[in-house]
Write an enzyme that holds these catalytic residues in place. Structure first.
Site, PDB file in Angstrom:
ATOM      1  N   ALA A   1       0.819  -1.212   0.000  1.00 52.60           N
ATOM      2  CA  ALA A   1       0.000   0.000   0.000  1.00 52.60           C
ATOM      3  C   ALA A   1       0.855   1.265   0.000  1.00 52.60           C
ATOM      4  CB  ALA A   1      -0.924  -0.010   1.208  1.00 52.60           C
TER       5      ALA A   1
ATOM      6  N   ASP B   1      18.734  33.750 -31.540  1.00 55.31           N
ATOM      7  CA  ASP B   1      19.261  34.376 -32.756  1.00 55.31           C
ATOM      8  C   ASP B   1      18.160  35.183 -33.397  1.00 55.31           C
ATOM      9  OD1 ASP B   1      21.654  33.116 -32.745  1.00 55.31           O
ATOM     10  OD2 ASP B   1      21.011  31.455 -34.013  1.00 55.31           O
TER      11      ASP B   1
ATOM     12  N   ASP C   1      23.204  28.012 -34.332  1.00 59.49           N
ATOM     13  CA  ASP C   1      23.218  27.202 -35.551  1.00 59.49           C
ATOM     14  C   ASP C   1      24.618  26.974 -36.112  1.00 59.49           C
ATOM     15  OD1 ASP C   1      23.610  29.780 -36.458  1.00 59.49           O
ATOM     16  OD2 ASP C   1      21.563  30.002 -37.185  1.00 59.49           O
TER      17      ASP C   1
ATOM     18  N   ASP D   1      28.950  27.823 -32.319  1.00 61.48           N
ATOM     19  CA  ASP D   1      27.956  28.002 -31.263  1.00 61.48           C
ATOM     20  C   ASP D   1      27.967  26.850 -30.261  1.00 61.48           C
ATOM     21  OD1 ASP D   1      27.039  30.413 -32.157  1.00 61.48           O
ATOM     22  OD2 ASP D   1      25.445  29.568 -33.400  1.00 61.48           O
TER      23      ASP D   1
ATOM     24  N   GLU E   1      -5.106   3.942   1.549  1.00 60.13           N
ATOM     25  CA  GLU E   1      -4.994   2.508   1.867  1.00 60.13           C
ATOM     26  C   GLU E   1      -4.251   2.300   3.180  1.00 60.13           C
ATOM     27  OE1 GLU E   1      -3.038   0.970  -1.630  1.00 60.13           O
ATOM     28  OE2 GLU E   1      -4.537   1.949  -2.885  1.00 60.13           O
TER      29      GLU E   1
ATOM     30  N   ASP F   1      -5.556   1.949 -10.325  1.00 68.13           N
ATOM     31  CA  ASP F   1      -4.939   3.281 -10.177  1.00 68.13           C
ATOM     32  C   ASP F   1      -4.007   3.625 -11.317  1.00 68.13           C
ATOM     33  OD1 ASP F   1      -6.053   3.407  -7.801  1.00 68.13           O
ATOM     34  OD2 ASP F   1      -4.191   3.710  -6.655  1.00 68.13           O
TER      35      ASP F   1
HETATM   36  P1  ATP Z   1      21.846  35.938 -36.149  1.00 68.47           P
HETATM   37  O1  ATP Z   1      22.970  35.723 -35.216  1.00 68.47           O
HETATM   38  O2  ATP Z   1      20.744  36.721 -35.644  1.00 68.47           O
HETATM   39  O3  ATP Z   1      21.389  34.712 -36.847  1.00 68.47           O
HETATM   40  P2  ATP Z   1      23.266  36.530 -38.439  1.00 68.47           P
HETATM   41  O4  ATP Z   1      23.240  35.075 -38.693  1.00 68.47           O
HETATM   42  O5  ATP Z   1      22.773  37.409 -39.494  1.00 68.47           O
HETATM   43  O6  ATP Z   1      22.483  36.903 -37.186  1.00 68.47           O
HETATM   44  P3  ATP Z   1      25.963  36.551 -38.875  1.00 68.47           P
HETATM   45  O7  ATP Z   1      25.680  35.427 -39.773  1.00 68.47           O
HETATM   46  O8  ATP Z   1      27.060  36.491 -37.902  1.00 68.47           O
HETATM   47  O9  ATP Z   1      24.704  36.922 -38.057  1.00 68.47           O
HETATM   48  O10 ATP Z   1      26.121  37.797 -39.818  1.00 68.47           O
HETATM   49  C1  ATP Z   1      26.629  38.993 -39.348  1.00 68.47           C
HETATM   50  C2  ATP Z   1      26.813  39.965 -40.474  1.00 68.47           C
HETATM   51  O11 ATP Z   1      27.729  39.437 -41.421  1.00 68.47           O
HETATM   52  C3  ATP Z   1      25.554  40.255 -41.271  1.00 68.47           C
HETATM   53  O12 ATP Z   1      24.876  41.333 -40.722  1.00 68.47           O
HETATM   54  C4  ATP Z   1      26.101  40.576 -42.629  1.00 68.47           C
HETATM   55  O13 ATP Z   1      26.472  41.932 -42.688  1.00 68.47           O
HETATM   56  C5  ATP Z   1      27.342  39.765 -42.730  1.00 68.47           C
HETATM   57  N1  ATP Z   1      27.116  38.537 -43.492  1.00 68.47           N
HETATM   58  C6  ATP Z   1      26.176  37.628 -43.322  1.00 68.47           C
HETATM   59  N2  ATP Z   1      26.280  36.627 -44.191  1.00 68.47           N
HETATM   60  C7  ATP Z   1      27.334  36.914 -44.971  1.00 68.47           C
HETATM   61  C8  ATP Z   1      27.993  36.259 -46.068  1.00 68.47           C
HETATM   62  N3  ATP Z   1      27.574  35.115 -46.539  1.00 68.47           N
HETATM   63  N4  ATP Z   1      29.045  36.870 -46.615  1.00 68.47           N
HETATM   64  C9  ATP Z   1      29.504  38.028 -46.143  1.00 68.47           C
HETATM   65  N5  ATP Z   1      28.939  38.673 -45.122  1.00 68.47           N
HETATM   66  C10 ATP Z   1      27.876  38.156 -44.537  1.00 68.47           C
END
Ligand code: ATP
Length: 896
Positions: free
Chosen positions: A287, A333, A632, A636, A701, A730
């Site tokens: 119980a 993000d 992502d 990170d 119980e 139960d």
């Molecule tokens: P979050 O962190 O919100 O996802 P995010 O992914 O846009 O932001 P990052 O990817 O670090 O952040 O991008 C930062 C900056 O780098 C952007 O604001 C842009 O100016 C530049 N950036 C993003 N993608 C590219 C790329 N493929 N080539 C060159 N510069 C880029």
């Protein structure tokens, strides 16, 4: 560490043409689909052998290896030995039934985990028939041409044939903590594994750069066959709640033992029949222990996995659901999670003045306007130069399917391709000499192309690009960049940002002959071309999700790589309270105390790097927060691991981020995170509900048996009857309680304190009060019927037995809601509970009316008056708590 096997042909030592020939493949077009299918038949899926979960017999075995079963089997043996064969068989029957029920539930849990593993299994970028596609990594075969990018898990052993600054994290394989650079030239046949630079090994991850290569070996034939260690694994560990429940179970078990021993001693001392004393002792022990609890918890968590999956959250670590329910901060993000990640170039700022870009989405229809008038792109060399740089420094392309255009590759880059098309230009991947890839740390990317001599095309965060510029293209002329230009560019960046645009800077430079193709050399003395403003619309469902999170006492902190102005503008649109944007570089300057102080305000973080994320998580945790953090990128991983709940994005997320996370959100949407929080809270609430329910019933119980003993009455409940109550009736109603929908207001109360006990003071009072009533009511039934003489005893036992079962079953409704009256929750909102309830009452009726169960459970039929008495005495179990809940509700409202 596994032993390294020296297998195969030594692919690392062969030149690529030989590799291609031996693998019988085409290094430009990959395998064709038919050949790939044939090889798949031959090699089987590309996964390690052992990843098939727990076998069924082990799950079944687990059901019969606990202390309780031992006690029960002992009780059965002793009952049999003293001639109570029927009892012995009934106990054994119930033990088996319970084992089978437990098995069915655990097996469902295993299946849910298997399904989850499948959903989490990684993908690979493969070229088949000359077309690049994403396929489940399981489908890879030797000879496949695959592409690897930063953050990818290497899905098989691969001989590389093109690399761009490719560096691999091989720590899982060799223990080497620094990323290992990869190259194309063959190495000596006897080079040790760690030095075979032409090979990428399954189970390692890409830390940096990109590359293409041919799959040499798949599945368990790979050097380490460790593929399962990446994103596809589900970590199976007890949740904190399960651990607390286990401790509770142990405490109750000990209590049961002590009480039982005490009862036996007292009973024997007062000269009672030893078999009666023994049976009472066992009854009591049975119980006290809520036998059904572990099984109900297991199945609730398993069903929870499915509900979470339906709500777009895949659990990689089972405790995450519970922790998420207690989260006090979600760090998220921006791009893709709060916004749609559908970029369109809307503005192009040039030294000669700003232009607007018309058109919608990925459709290349559209053009350019300056001061409200149309601009012919071919008349504007400065515009063409900017667009060309955007196209050359790019890996994306556009495809048209059924009349709609879609970008393939990064949305930021696809947007630049669309803008180029609007001027009649197209991407041109030819003549690439070098590439310095984009990372969140560098925030820029460069591709050097051979354009009648090497030219570097650079794009990146505008301030970062501007920092590396010494010239500016103004109309047709390139001239030195002065302070006034800088100020104008900065103002343009700021204005675009304040309009919520994601900004990008473009620059280029002719590379002199003999200059080393190294990033620190090339990315200097550039000519600034343009600032591009992109629209990335907020996801429509996010503002409501943000409001729900706030209502639930959860702070939402945006952490983005974008500029502070953009971050603040987007935050406002989404309803995030943000007065201040702290940038990554600023963050480096503030000390821990100041950071704490600023984190108590409404802030967003901009231009951050992954290491900033880690610092933010740690600071928040030191402030006592339970932190959920999204991520992502490849870098990170530390922040995701450090957070209480690491959340990876299923679509954009890299394998590395997924491998470091606790939860994967399949649609990358912030609203799904908030949904998962609600689901986490619901599951925790429900476990709390049925734990209290089972404990209050068991208390009933115990009170009945102990009370009866003190009153020196004959045995009130037989051990088989108690087993029947606890394991059969139960358990099933408790299970249905686990399916209770989220209570109204689940997201209107603050997060739970993760250190709090599952049963708090109020819970104890409820358990004690209800248990006391059930026990006393059962006792009253027993004694009032028992007073009718010798023949009355049998009737008394069965009335008490059925009475207590009904009392307990009515009691379940008290626990459908912990904080609200049942009337507010709705009587019919958990139909499965009603079904379970009706079935249990039916089962109890069967127990008293069918001869087989009558014999097994020592019952005789009940008359209508008996039922009436039982119903009458059960009614208060429901009415009184309901009244108490209403009263406290009115009190709360009047004081609020
Ligand atoms: P979050 O962190 O919100 O996802 P995010 O992914 O846009 O932001 P990052 O990817 O670090 O952040 O991008 C930062 C900056 O780098 C952007 O604001 C842009 O100016 C530049 N950036 C993003 N993608 C590219 C790329 N493929 N080539 C060159 N510069 C880029």
């Amino acid at each position: 560490m596994n032993e390294v096997r020296e297998v195969g042909v030594g692919w690392h030592a062969l030149d690529i043409a030989t590799v291609e020939r031996r693998l019988d493949t085409d290094r430009a077009r990959g395998l064709d689909a038919i050949e790939a299918g044939r090889r798949f038949e031959a090699t089987g899926p590309n996964r390690p052998e052992e990843s098939c979960g727990t076998p069924w017999y082990r799950v079944l075995g687990r059901q019969f290896t606990n202390a309780l079963i031992v006690v029960l089997v002992a009780a059965a043996v002793i009952s049999g030995a003293v001639g109570e064969t029927a009892d012995a068989l009934t106990i054994l029957g119930i033990v088996v039934l319970n084992g089978v029920l437990g098995f069915v539930q655990e097996w469902r849990a295993e299946k849910a985990l298997d399904a989850l593993r499948k959903l989490l299994s990684p993908f690979a970028t493969v070229c088949r028939d000359g077309e690049w596609t994403r396929l489940p990594a399981e489908r890879l075969v030797p000879g496949d041409l695959i592409r690897l990018e930063a953050g990818d898990g290497v899905p098989a052993d691969v001989r590389m044939m093109a690399v761009t600054d490719l560096r691999l994290d091989e720590s899982a394989l060799t223990g080497e903590s620094l990323p290992v650079p990869k190259a194309m030239d063959e190495v000596g046949a006897d080079a040790p594994l760690a030095e075979r630079a032409t090979m990428c090994w399954a189970g390692t991850t890409v830390a940096h750069g990109r590359g293409e290569g041919l799959v040499t070996v798949t599945g368990s034939g790979t050097e380490f066959g460790r593929i399962a260690h990446l994103a596809g694994t589900v970590v199976r560990e007890a949740t904190p709640l399960q651990r607390k429940l286990r401790t509770l179970g142990q405490q109750l078990g000990l209590a049961a033992l002590l009480v039982a021993v005490a009862v036996v001693l007292i009973g024997l001392a007062s000269g009672l029949e030893w078999i009666d004393v023994f049976l009472t002792g066992v009854s009591l022990a049975v119980a006290v222990i809520p036998e059904g609890l572990p099984a109900v918890v297991t199945i609730t968590l398993a069903l929870g996995i499915r509900t979470m999956t339906r709500r777009k959250a895949l659990l990689r670590r089972l405790p995450a659901a519970e922790t998420l329910g207690a989260a006090t901060v979600i760090c998220t993000d921006k791009t893709g999670t709060l916004t749609a990640n559908e970029m369109t170039v809307r503005d192009i700022w040039l030294a000669a003045g700003p232009l607007a870009v018309t058109g919608a989405g990925h459709d290349p229809e559209g053009g350019f306007e300056g001061d409200g008038a149309g601009v012919v792109a071919s008349d504007r060399p400065d515009l063409i130069a900017a667009l060309e740089t955007g196209l050359r420094c790019n890996h994306a392309r556009l495809v048209e399917e059924d009349g709609t255009w879609r970008g393939v590759g990064q949305p930021t880059e696809a947007a630049l391709v669309v803008a180029g098309r609007k001027a009649g230009l197209d991407a041109d991947p030819d003549g690439r000499m070098a590439e310095f890839p984009f990372t969140s740390d560098r925030k820029r990317m460069t591709i050097v192309v051979d354009d009648a001599g090497p030219v570097a095309h650079v794009k990146g965060a505008p301030e970062v690009v501007l920092d590396r510029c010494s010239f500016i293209l103004d109309g047709e002329t390139e001239r030195p960049l002065d302070a006034a230009d800088r100020a104008r560019i900065e103002t343009a960046i700021d204005e675009l940002g304040r309009g919520g645009r994601r900004t990008l800077g473009l620059a280029r430079r002719t590379v002199a002959a003999g200059e080393a193709l190294e990033e620190e050399v090339i990315e200097r003395g550039l000519t600034f071309l343009a600032v591009v403003g992109m629209l990335d619309p907020p996801r429509p469902e996010v503002p409501e999700a943000v409001a729900r999170a706030r209502g639930a006492g959860i702070a939402v902190v945006m952490i983005t790589g974008d500029s502070p102005a953009t971050a603040l503008a987007v935050a406002r649109v989404l309803g995030l309270e943000a007065n201040e944007a702290i940038t990554g570089p600023e963050l480096e300057r503030v000390d821990a105390t100041e950071l704490r102080a600023r984190l108590t305000g409404d802030v967003v973080f901009a231009r951050t790097t992954p290491s900033d994320k880690l610092r933010i998580v740690e600071t928040l945790q030191k402030m006592g927060h339970v932190v959920a953090m999204t991520g992502d990128g490849v870098n990170d991983a530390p922040a995701l691991q450090r957070a209480d709940v690491g959340i990876a994005m299923g679509i954009r997320g890299t394998d590395v981020a997924r491998g470091a996370s606790d939860i994967v959100i399949t649609d990358d949407n912030f609203a799904s995170i908030v949904g998962a929080v609600e689901e986490g809270r619901r599951q925790y609430d429900n476990i709390e509900k049925f734990t209290r329910y089972l404990l209050s019933s068991n208390t009933g119980e115990v009170v009945a048996i102990l009370g009866n003993l003190l009153l020196r009455g004959p045995l009130i409940l037989l051990p088989v009857q108690i087993l029947w109550m606890n394991l059969v009736t139960d358990g099933i109603t408790a299970l249905a309680l686990g399916l209770e929908p989220a209570e109204r207001g689940t997201m209107n109360r603050p997060p739970r304190d993760p250190r709090a006990q599952i049963i708090d003071g109020a819970g104890l009072v409820w358990i004690a009060a209800l248990g006391l009533y059930i026990g006393v009511a059962g006792l009253w039934l027993f004694r009032s019927y028992g007073a009718r003489g010798a023949e009355g005893l049998l009737v008394a036992q069965k009335v008490a037995f059925t009475g207590i079962v009904v009392l307990e079953n009515v009691n379940v409704f008290n626990f459908r809601a912990l904080r609200q009256p049942l009337a507010r929750v709705g009587y019919f909102t958990n139909p499965r509970l009603l079904l379970a309830w009706v079935s249990m009452i039916g089962l109890q009726a069967a127990a008293v009316y069918t001869p087989f169960l009558q014999r097994a459970l020592h019952t005789v039929p009940l008359g209508p008056t008996d039922w009436l008495v039982i119903v009458a005495i059960s009614a208060p179990v429901l009415i009184v708590p309901e009244a108490v809940k209403w009263i406290s509700r009115f009190r709360e409202r009047s004081t609020a």
